[in-house]
Design a protein around this motif. Sequence first.
Motif, mmCIF file in Angstrom:
data_model
loop_
_atom_site.group_PDB
_atom_site.id
_atom_site.type_symbol
_atom_site.label_atom_id
_atom_site.label_comp_id
_atom_site.label_asym_id
_atom_site.label_seq_id
_atom_site.Cartn_x
_atom_site.Cartn_y
_atom_site.Cartn_z
ATOM 1 N N CYS A 1 13.512 2.454 0.756
ATOM 2 C CA CYS A 1 14.519 1.740 1.552
ATOM 3 C C CYS A 1 14.147 1.726 3.035
ATOM 4 C CB CYS A 1 15.892 2.384 1.365
ATOM 5 S SG CYS A 1 16.608 2.113 -0.267
ATOM 6 N N ALA A 2 13.693 2.873 3.533
ATOM 7 C CA ALA A 2 13.284 2.958 4.938
ATOM 8 C C ALA A 2 12.072 2.077 5.207
ATOM 9 C CB ALA A 2 12.989 4.406 5.312
ATOM 10 N N LEU A 3 11.138 2.041 4.256
ATOM 11 C CA LEU A 3 9.923 1.250 4.431
ATOM 12 C C LEU A 3 10.219 -0.250 4.437
ATOM 13 C CD1 LEU A 3 7.467 3.209 2.087
ATOM 14 C CD2 LEU A 3 7.328 3.041 4.588
ATOM 15 N N VAL A 4 11.091 -0.708 3.536
ATOM 16 C CA VAL A 4 11.364 -2.148 3.474
ATOM 17 C C VAL A 4 12.159 -2.598 4.689
ATOM 18 C CG1 VAL A 4 13.525 -2.092 2.123
ATOM 19 C CG2 VAL A 4 11.959 -4.028 1.898
ATOM 20 N N LYS A 5 13.039 -1.738 5.176
ATOM 21 C CA LYS A 5 13.784 -2.088 6.390
ATOM 22 C C LYS A 5 12.838 -2.190 7.582
ATOM 23 C CE LYS A 5 17.734 -0.815 9.278
ATOM 24 N NZ LYS A 5 16.995 -1.022 10.540
ATOM 25 N N ARG A 6 11.920 -1.239 7.699
ATOM 26 C CA ARG A 6 10.961 -1.263 8.801
ATOM 27 C C ARG A 6 10.096 -2.520 8.733
ATOM 28 N NH1 ARG A 6 6.436 3.207 8.758
ATOM 29 N NH2 ARG A 6 5.514 1.670 7.328
ATOM 30 N N ARG B 1 0.826 -1.212 0.000
ATOM 31 C CA ARG B 1 0.000 0.000 0.000
ATOM 32 C C ARG B 1 0.856 1.255 0.000
ATOM 33 N NH1 ARG B 1 -3.078 -2.782 3.908
ATOM 34 N NH2 ARG B 1 -2.212 -1.488 5.577
ATOM 35 N N GLU B 2 1.945 1.235 0.752
ATOM 36 C CA GLU B 2 2.762 2.439 0.896
ATOM 37 C C GLU B 2 3.646 2.712 -0.314
ATOM 38 O OE1 GLU B 2 4.689 1.584 4.631
ATOM 39 O OE2 GLU B 2 3.248 2.813 5.733
ATOM 40 N N THR B 3 3.936 1.680 -1.103
ATOM 41 C CA THR B 3 4.811 1.880 -2.262
ATOM 42 C C THR B 3 4.069 1.763 -3.591
ATOM 43 O OG1 THR B 3 5.412 -0.473 -2.434
ATOM 44 C CG2 THR B 3 6.767 0.924 -0.988
ATOM 45 N N GLY B 4 2.994 0.966 -3.622
ATOM 46 C CA GLY B 4 2.299 0.721 -4.878
ATOM 47 C C GLY B 4 3.036 -0.214 -5.812
ATOM 48 N N GLU B 5 4.158 -0.781 -5.346
ATOM 49 C CA GLU B 5 4.990 -1.631 -6.193
ATOM 50 C C GLU B 5 4.883 -3.105 -5.778
ATOM 51 O OE1 GLU B 5 6.293 -0.480 -8.816
ATOM 52 O OE2 GLU B 5 6.342 1.682 -8.451
ATOM 53 N N THR B 6 5.514 -3.985 -6.559
ATOM 54 C CA THR B 6 5.481 -5.417 -6.281
ATOM 55 C C THR B 6 6.368 -5.742 -5.081
ATOM 56 O OG1 THR B 6 5.145 -5.862 -8.634
ATOM 57 C CG2 THR B 6 5.815 -7.712 -7.251
ATOM 58 N N ILE B 7 5.810 -6.525 -4.167
ATOM 59 C CA ILE B 7 6.516 -6.895 -2.943
ATOM 60 C C ILE B 7 6.808 -8.388 -2.985
ATOM 61 C CG2 ILE B 7 6.481 -6.825 -0.425
ATOM 62 C CD1 ILE B 7 6.195 -4.075 -1.884
ATOM 63 N N TYR B 8 8.043 -8.749 -2.642
ATOM 64 C CA TYR B 8 8.448 -10.158 -2.656
ATOM 65 C C TYR B 8 8.916 -10.608 -1.284
ATOM 66 C CZ TYR B 8 8.413 -9.935 -7.764
ATOM 67 O OH TYR B 8 8.036 -9.782 -9.071
ATOM 68 N N LEU B 9 8.642 -11.873 -0.985
ATOM 69 C CA LEU B 9 9.219 -12.561 0.167
ATOM 70 C C LEU B 9 10.104 -13.659 -0.399
ATOM 71 C CD1 LEU B 9 9.377 -13.250 3.227
ATOM 72 C CD2 LEU B 9 7.337 -14.678 2.895
ATOM 73 N N ALA B 10 11.380 -13.655 -0.011
ATOM 74 C CA ALA B 10 12.340 -14.585 -0.603
ATOM 75 C C ALA B 10 13.140 -15.296 0.472
ATOM 76 C CB ALA B 10 13.290 -13.828 -1.540
ATOM 77 N N VAL B 11 13.590 -16.498 0.143
ATOM 78 C CA VAL B 11 14.493 -17.255 1.004
ATOM 79 C C VAL B 11 15.670 -17.720 0.160
ATOM 80 C CG1 VAL B 11 12.695 -18.029 2.598
ATOM 81 C CG2 VAL B 11 13.263 -19.441 0.610
ATOM 82 N N GLN B 12 16.775 -18.017 0.824
ATOM 83 C CA GLN B 12 17.970 -18.462 0.113
ATOM 84 C C GLN B 12 17.876 -19.941 -0.235
ATOM 85 O OE1 GLN B 12 21.666 -17.823 2.190
ATOM 86 N NE2 GLN B 12 22.881 -18.925 0.676
ATOM 87 N N ILE C 1 16.657 -15.528 7.892
ATOM 88 C CA ILE C 1 15.793 -16.620 7.455
ATOM 89 C C ILE C 1 15.192 -16.325 6.090
ATOM 90 C CG2 ILE C 1 13.804 -15.629 8.663
ATOM 91 C CD1 ILE C 1 12.733 -18.357 9.157
ATOM 92 N N GLY C 2 15.235 -15.076 5.686
ATOM 93 C CA GLY C 2 14.682 -14.665 4.403
ATOM 94 C C GLY C 2 14.831 -13.173 4.246
ATOM 95 N N ALA C 3 14.078 -12.601 3.306
ATOM 96 C CA ALA C 3 14.150 -11.153 3.089
ATOM 97 C C ALA C 3 12.875 -10.672 2.430
ATOM 98 C CB ALA C 3 15.343 -10.782 2.214
ATOM 99 N N LEU C 4 12.534 -9.427 2.692
ATOM 100 C CA LEU C 4 11.465 -8.731 1.986
ATOM 101 C C LEU C 4 12.088 -7.825 0.931
ATOM 102 C CD1 LEU C 4 8.960 -7.620 4.772
ATOM 103 C CD2 LEU C 4 8.673 -9.453 3.103
ATOM 104 N N GLY C 5 11.414 -7.704 -0.198
ATOM 105 C CA GLY C 5 11.936 -6.859 -1.257
ATOM 106 C C GLY C 5 10.846 -6.074 -1.963
ATOM 107 N N VAL C 6 11.214 -4.915 -2.475
ATOM 108 C CA VAL C 6 10.331 -4.079 -3.289
ATOM 109 C C VAL C 6 10.990 -3.957 -4.659
ATOM 110 C CG1 VAL C 6 9.155 -1.875 -3.517
ATOM 111 C CG2 VAL C 6 9.667 -2.771 -1.236
#
Length: 265
Positions: free
Chosen positions: A248-253, A110-121, A227-232
């Motif tokens: 950057c601030a939003l994804v870190k939060r 909602r805050e970015t309007g962009e595609t959000i990913y949840l990833a693991v190694q 354990i993983g990462a969030l990405g925009v």
Amino acid sequence: MNRDRANRGAKPPQKPPQRLDSTLSKGLLILETLATAPGPRGVSELARELGLTKSNVFRLLQTLVALGYVQATEDKLYRATLKTWRVGRAVVENVNLRDLAAPAMEVLARETGETIYLAVQEGLSVVYIDKVESTRPIRSWNPIGGTAPLHCVGTGKAILAARYDRMRARMIGHLTRHTDRTITSIKALDDEMALTRDRGFAIDTGEFREGVRSYGAAIRLPGGEPIGALGVSVPEVNLKDGDEPRICALVKRAADEVSQALGQA
């Protein structure tokens, strides 16, 4: 009457302290020390560091070797085996990361309007295990189950930075070029990982796909292990002045919030 006054002023009975099995606690302490050590350790070194006798340490190490959690080297040093990692991995897999991350991902979308990913190694790549689609006409796209190299994308670089001391040697010779911005030298990767660790998030400047930037932050277990990462993921044409530091601030939060939820799971 006097007895009643005395009882009213008395403290409630205290529960007896919980008793710990001394042998078990010492064995686990040795295992934790070996699992976090940068290299094999000797009996004398462990005994001195942990305040135990050498005979006690040696006996416990033999038990851990017999159980498969520790391995002895040819020069009589000891190191943790991957069985320790497999046990920890099984615990992690029982935590539904997608459910825990879903609220933060929705807010981030909602805050970015962009595609959000949840990833693991997985090996030297990341695997996308969940996503929230962008609402914009121009958007980036990767399928759930899709992969990308660790050194090229925001989620991968965030995870890699969090465990770079263990992963650096594996990256040498595997820095494949995908665009003219891809990091292909280990020295450049060293610098990028140091910067990523310092600021707490990773930036992909179009290193995997031309014209697409991504921003990632690691999700960590209570002990700090990623354990993983969030990405925009953002097409460059969508970026306006001031968008990049805000994202950057939003994804870190968001990643920090999921890490906190993991600690309470």
